[in-house]
Design an enzyme around this catalytic site. Structure first.
Site, short mmCIF file in Angstrom:
data_model
loop_
_atom_site.label_atom_id
_atom_site.label_comp_id
_atom_site.label_asym_id
_atom_site.label_seq_id
_atom_site.Cartn_x
_atom_site.Cartn_y
_atom_site.Cartn_z
N CYS A 1 0.81 -1.22 0.00
CA CYS A 1 0.00 0.00 0.00
C CYS A 1 0.84 1.26 0.00
O CYS A 1 0.31 2.37 -0.12
CB CYS A 1 -0.95 -0.01 1.20
SG CYS A 1 -2.29 -1.22 1.02
N THR B 1 -16.88 10.14 0.84
CA THR B 1 -16.19 10.22 2.13
C THR B 1 -14.91 9.37 2.16
O THR B 1 -14.38 9.08 3.23
CB THR B 1 -17.10 9.78 3.29
OG1 THR B 1 -17.52 8.42 3.08
CG2 THR B 1 -18.31 10.69 3.40
N SER B 2 -14.41 8.99 0.98
CA SER B 2 -13.19 8.17 0.90
C SER B 2 -13.30 6.91 1.73
O SER B 2 -12.36 6.50 2.42
CB SER B 2 -11.97 8.98 1.34
OG SER B 2 -11.82 10.14 0.56
N ASP B 3 -14.48 6.28 1.69
CA ASP B 3 -14.69 5.06 2.46
C ASP B 3 -13.99 3.88 1.80
O ASP B 3 -13.39 4.00 0.72
CB ASP B 3 -16.19 4.79 2.63
CG ASP B 3 -16.53 4.24 4.01
OD1 ASP B 3 -15.73 3.45 4.55
OD2 ASP B 3 -17.59 4.60 4.54
N ASP B 4 -14.08 2.71 2.44
CA ASP B 4 -13.29 1.57 2.00
C ASP B 4 -13.87 0.83 0.80
O ASP B 4 -13.14 0.11 0.12
CB ASP B 4 -13.14 0.58 3.17
CG ASP B 4 -12.40 1.21 4.33
OD1 ASP B 4 -11.19 1.43 4.20
OD2 ASP B 4 -13.04 1.51 5.35
N GLY C 1 -11.06 -13.45 -13.25
CA GLY C 1 -10.23 -12.27 -13.16
C GLY C 1 -9.79 -11.77 -14.51
O GLY C 1 -10.37 -12.11 -15.55
N HIS C 2 -8.73 -10.97 -14.51
CA HIS C 2 -8.20 -10.40 -15.74
C HIS C 2 -6.70 -10.26 -15.61
O HIS C 2 -6.19 -9.93 -14.53
CB HIS C 2 -8.84 -9.03 -16.02
CG HIS C 2 -8.41 -8.43 -17.32
ND1 HIS C 2 -8.74 -8.97 -18.53
CD2 HIS C 2 -7.65 -7.33 -17.60
CE1 HIS C 2 -8.23 -8.24 -19.51
NE2 HIS C 2 -7.56 -7.23 -18.97
N SER C 3 -5.97 -10.51 -16.70
CA SER C 3 -4.51 -10.44 -16.66
C SER C 3 -3.97 -9.65 -17.84
O SER C 3 -4.56 -9.63 -18.92
CB SER C 3 -3.92 -11.86 -16.67
OG SER C 3 -4.30 -12.54 -17.86
N ASP D 1 -10.31 0.61 7.70
CA ASP D 1 -9.05 -0.09 7.93
C ASP D 1 -7.90 0.84 7.62
O ASP D 1 -8.02 1.79 6.85
CB ASP D 1 -8.96 -1.42 7.17
CG ASP D 1 -8.98 -1.26 5.65
OD1 ASP D 1 -9.30 -0.15 5.17
OD2 ASP D 1 -8.69 -2.24 4.95
#
Length: 346
Positions: free
Chosen positions: A15, A46-49, A137-139, A225
């Site tokens: 991160c 609100t820049s939440d998760d 998924g994607h690659s 978090d």
């Protein structure tokens, strides 16, 4: 396994790769305004998760995505850490994951197939531990290795926990010790001990699944978090969203034991400086606090702990839930109060 060191193939890791908060705000601009959709319970405002969309009176779907470059050299561990970090956003909304999709970007001319497969297997192992399918998924062929998940979860609308609902008088509880960014920086400099590596991996691969249980408590008002913006950055998001101030007691903040001496030596990721440059003007540090203490509070956490704003009378129950869940370092670190959206650190 391959002799290739994953961390040497990327300019950052975990991160700590996040765009600095101030620059991100400039980039997003008006995109963070509330969108006109009645069933969109949580958007970007609100820049939440995670985003949350109400399906009916009993169910809301949680959608989030998180990916980054390697924070460790072991491919299986990298996959585990990235997947754990991505699922944390669902738990931080009080939800339960139900499915995930993989996001994969790999320099296929530099990494053996076996290494790439081990990264994916690490992600699969975490999804299995969370009891959900990794359903696709994607690659892409990428210059730097990138891995993460799209995580989908479910929550009862009445149990949704946003980062913007803290109340004055609430107690703040942090679920994991700080210092992951410090340990990762030490690893990249070949300064991390074997014990430090074990501690870092154990901390970053521990699912924040207690968030689903905490959501059922009426005394839990706000939840988020702690990741790339550090404890202070994510607490400031809580302050802004709730229109409150916060006070943090540094000597009550849990710190990973192997990270403490490294932090005191000034070791840490460049994200610390970017974070402090972005929001340092919104933090009042006590004069007695040393530079390393201030930096540690802005250390970029990868797969960090849950930060809970809870009514004082429910704090013991929240701590008990954390401790039963194996979060031994969970502790009360401060309070929320009336005032400007700032953090005071004493």
């Amino acid at each position: 396994m391959s002799e290739v060191k994953l961390t040497q193939l990327s300019h950052g890791g975990g991160c700590g790769c996040k765009i600095a908060p101030a620059l991100l705000q400039q980039i997003l601009g008006e995109a963070k305004e509330k969108l006109p959709f009645a069933n969109l319970l949580v958007g970007a405002e609100t820049s939440d998760d995670a985003a949350v969309y109400r399906l009916n009176d009993q169910q809301a779907v949680i959608a989030t995505t998180d990916f980054f470059m390697p924070i460790v050299d072991d491919p299986f561990d990298f996959g585990r850490i990235a997947a754990t970090n991505a699922l944390s956003d669902v738990y931080a909304m009080g939800g339960t994951p139900i499915m995930a999709l993989a996001i994969v970007g790999m320099p296929i001319n530099k990494l053996p197939v076996e290494t790439i497969r081990a990264i994916l297997q690490g992600g699969e192992a975490v999804c299995q531990a969370a009891g959900i399918p990794l359903a696709g998924g994607h690659s892409i062929d990428s210059v730097e290795p990138i891995y993460g998940l799209v995580a989908i979860g479910i929550v009862h609308p009445d149990q949704l926990k946003k980062n913007s609902d803290a109340r004055a008088g609430d107690v703040l509880i942090l679920g994991k010790g700080l210092g992951v960014g410090v340990l990762a920086a030490a690893l990249k400099k070949n300064l991390l001990s074997a014990t430090g590596y074990v501690q870092m991996v154990a901390n970053t691969t521990k699912l924040n699944a207690v968030g689903s249980e905490l959501a059922k408590l009426s005394g839990v008002h706000a939840l988020t978090d702690v990741t790339g913006f550090g404890l202070l950055g994510h607490l400031l998001e809580m302050c802004r969203g709730s229109g409150l101030g916060a006070e943090v007691k540094f000597n009550q903040v849990p710190v990973l034991s192997e990270a403490l001496p490294l932090a005191q030596q000034g070791i840490g990721p460049g994200a610390i400086e970017r974070n402090l440059a972005s929001y340092g003007h919104e933090v009042d540090f006590a004069a007695a606090l040393e530079s390393w203490q201030q930096r540690l509070l802005a250390d970029a956490q990868t797969s960090g702990g849950l930060l809970v704003s809870v009514a004082p009378e429910a704090a013991d129950e929240v701590l008990a839930i954390f401790h039963r869940g194996g979060f031994e370092q969970a502790a009360v670190i401060g309070t929320m109060g009336q005032g400007a959206a700032r953090v005071v650190v004493s």
